[in-house]
Design a protein around this motif. Structure first.
Motif, PDB file in Angstrom:
ATOM      1  N   LEU A  83      49.559   8.436 -46.350  1.00 18.57           N
ATOM      2  CA  LEU A  83      49.483   9.866 -46.076  1.00 18.57           C
ATOM      3  C   LEU A  83      50.622  10.603 -46.767  1.00 18.57           C
ATOM      4  N   PHE A  84      51.818  10.041 -46.711  1.00 18.22           N
ATOM      5  CA  PHE A  84      52.988  10.650 -47.323  1.00 18.22           C
ATOM      6  C   PHE A  84      53.546   9.663 -48.347  1.00 18.22           C
ATOM      7  N   PRO A  85      53.171   9.801 -49.613  1.00 19.11           N
ATOM      8  CA  PRO A  85      53.583   8.826 -50.630  1.00 19.11           C
ATOM      9  C   PRO A  85      55.037   9.012 -51.068  1.00 19.11           C
ATOM     10  N   ASP A  86      55.574   7.979 -51.709  1.00 19.43           N
ATOM     11  CA  ASP A  86      56.910   8.072 -52.299  1.00 19.43           C
ATOM     12  C   ASP A  86      56.940   9.246 -53.273  1.00 19.43           C
ATOM     13  N   GLY A  87      58.038   9.976 -53.276  1.00 19.74           N
ATOM     14  CA  GLY A  87      58.201  11.084 -54.206  1.00 19.74           C
ATOM     15  C   GLY A  87      57.716  12.415 -53.683  1.00 19.74           C
ATOM     16  N   MET A  88      57.035  12.436 -52.538  1.00 26.89           N
ATOM     17  CA  MET A  88      56.565  13.710 -51.979  1.00 26.89           C
ATOM     18  C   MET A  88      57.770  14.482 -51.452  1.00 26.89           C
ATOM     19  N   THR A  89      57.746  15.781 -51.635  1.00 22.03           N
ATOM     20  CA  THR A  89      58.805  16.640 -51.130  1.00 22.03           C
ATOM     21  C   THR A  89      58.914  16.492 -49.616  1.00 22.03           C
ATOM     22  N   GLN A  90      60.132  16.387 -49.119  1.00 16.95           N
ATOM     23  CA  GLN A  90      60.334  16.252 -47.680  1.00 16.95           C
ATOM     24  C   GLN A  90      60.000  17.566 -46.989  1.00 16.95           C
ATOM     25  N   VAL A  91      59.189  17.493 -45.936  1.00 16.93           N
ATOM     26  CA  VAL A  91      58.802  18.658 -45.152  1.00 16.93           C
ATOM     27  C   VAL A  91      59.138  18.359 -43.692  1.00 16.93           C
ATOM     28  N   PRO A  92      60.202  18.957 -43.159  1.00 15.96           N
ATOM     29  CA  PRO A  92      60.558  18.704 -41.760  1.00 15.96           C
ATOM     30  C   PRO A  92      59.470  19.227 -40.819  1.00 15.96           C
ATOM     31  N   LEU A  93      59.094  18.394 -39.850  1.00 17.98           N
ATOM     32  CA  LEU A  93      58.068  18.749 -38.883  1.00 17.98           C
ATOM     33  C   LEU A  93      58.602  18.566 -37.469  1.00 17.98           C
ATOM     34  N   ALA A  94      58.059  19.321 -36.522  1.00 12.12           N
ATOM     35  CA  ALA A  94      58.410  19.193 -35.113  1.00 12.12           C
ATOM     36  C   ALA A  94      57.146  18.849 -34.334  1.00 12.12           C
ATOM     37  N   LEU A  95      57.223  17.813 -33.516  1.00  7.83           N
ATOM     38  CA  LEU A  95      56.096  17.429 -32.673  1.00  7.83           C
ATOM     39  C   LEU A  95      55.927  18.478 -31.582  1.00  7.83           C
ATOM     40  N   THR A  96      54.749  19.094 -31.504  1.00 11.25           N
ATOM     41  CA  THR A  96      54.518  20.145 -30.509  1.00 11.25           C
ATOM     42  C   THR A  96      53.547  19.721 -29.410  1.00 11.25           C
ATOM     43  N   ARG A  97      52.793  18.633 -29.659  1.00 12.80           N
ATOM     44  CA  ARG A  97      51.846  18.163 -28.648  1.00 12.80           C
ATOM     45  C   ARG A  97      51.484  16.722 -28.969  1.00 12.80           C
ATOM     46  N   SER A  98      51.246  15.958 -27.921  1.00 14.50           N
ATOM     47  CA  SER A  98      50.748  14.602 -28.131  1.00 14.50           C
ATOM     48  C   SER A  98      49.859  14.216 -26.957  1.00 14.50           C
ATOM     49  N   ALA A  99      48.891  13.380 -27.264  1.00 18.80           N
ATOM     50  CA  ALA A  99      47.988  12.858 -26.232  1.00 18.80           C
ATOM     51  C   ALA A  99      47.560  11.462 -26.673  1.00 18.80           C
ATOM     52  N   THR A 100      47.268  10.631 -25.697  1.00 17.86           N
ATOM     53  CA  THR A 100      46.787   9.289 -25.977  1.00 17.86           C
ATOM     54  C   THR A 100      45.407   9.142 -25.355  1.00 17.86           C
ATOM     55  N   PHE A 101      44.442   8.718 -26.175  1.00 20.17           N
ATOM     56  CA  PHE A 101      43.100   8.472 -25.672  1.00 20.17           C
ATOM     57  C   PHE A 101      43.027   7.076 -25.061  1.00 20.17           C
ATOM     58  N   SER A 102      42.026   6.820 -24.252  1.00 20.69           N
ATOM     59  CA  SER A 102      41.873   5.513 -23.604  1.00 20.69           C
ATOM     60  C   SER A 102      41.721   4.385 -24.623  1.00 20.69           C
ATOM     61  N   THR A 103      41.338   4.703 -25.843  1.00 22.65           N
ATOM     62  CA  THR A 103      41.182   3.710 -26.907  1.00 22.65           C
ATOM     63  C   THR A 103      42.511   3.328 -27.539  1.00 22.65           C
ATOM     64  N   GLY A 104      43.592   4.048 -27.178  1.00 23.30           N
ATOM     65  CA  GLY A 104      44.893   3.809 -27.784  1.00 23.30           C
ATOM     66  C   GLY A 104      45.172   4.731 -28.953  1.00 23.30           C
ATOM     67  N   VAL A 105      44.206   5.553 -29.350  1.00 22.55           N
ATOM     68  CA  VAL A 105      44.404   6.498 -30.445  1.00 22.55           C
ATOM     69  C   VAL A 105      45.360   7.595 -29.988  1.00 22.55           C
ATOM     70  N   LEU A 106      46.344   7.897 -30.843  1.00 20.81           N
ATOM     71  CA  LEU A 106      47.281   8.975 -30.567  1.00 20.81           C
ATOM     72  C   LEU A 106      46.800  10.245 -31.258  1.00 20.81           C
TER      73      LEU A 106
END
Length: 113
Positions: A83-106
């Motif tokens: 998803l984020f390859p070597d050489g990609m410009t760094q883009v700072p991100l902030a986690l604003t929400r998270s959920a976990t499904f019963s399948t383990g998918v985040l």
């Protein structure tokens, strides 16, 4: 659900598709970044990108994503496109929400930090 999807305006970024076969669809075949900048200046609701890693990367690097939503599956593949390859410009991100499904998918939602 199909009626709702068929009824909304859709933009397809493509270098090979010239005539979309789907109702309410326009092909962006030129400068996608300029087209999205123009689209964001107009009044309206959310613009959603689905299914294109390269477009998502380009929009993220151009500062055009207000939100990045990732579904992380509990599977280790070992190979494939990053998803984020070597050489990609760094883009700072902030986690604003998270959920976990019963399948383990985040379900993770980030916004530019």
């Amino acid at each position: 659900m199909a009626d709702a999807i068929n009824g909304i305006r859709k933009l397809v970024a493509s270098t090979t598709l010239h005539e979309p076969g789907w109702n309410n669809t326009t092909v962006i075949d030129g400068d996608v970044i300029a087209a999205i900048k123009d689209l964001k200046r107009r009044p309206g609701k959310n613009v959603t990108v689905s299914g294109s890693i390269s477009l998502t990367r380009a929009l993220l690097e151009a500062g055009l994503l207000d939100e990045l939503r990732l579904l992380v599956h509990p599977i280790v593949l070992g190979t494939g496109q990053r998803l984020f390859p070597d050489g990609m410009t760094q883009v700072p991100l902030a986690l604003t929400r998270s959920a976990t499904f019963s399948t383990g998918v985040l379900d993770l939602t980030y916004q530019p930090a």
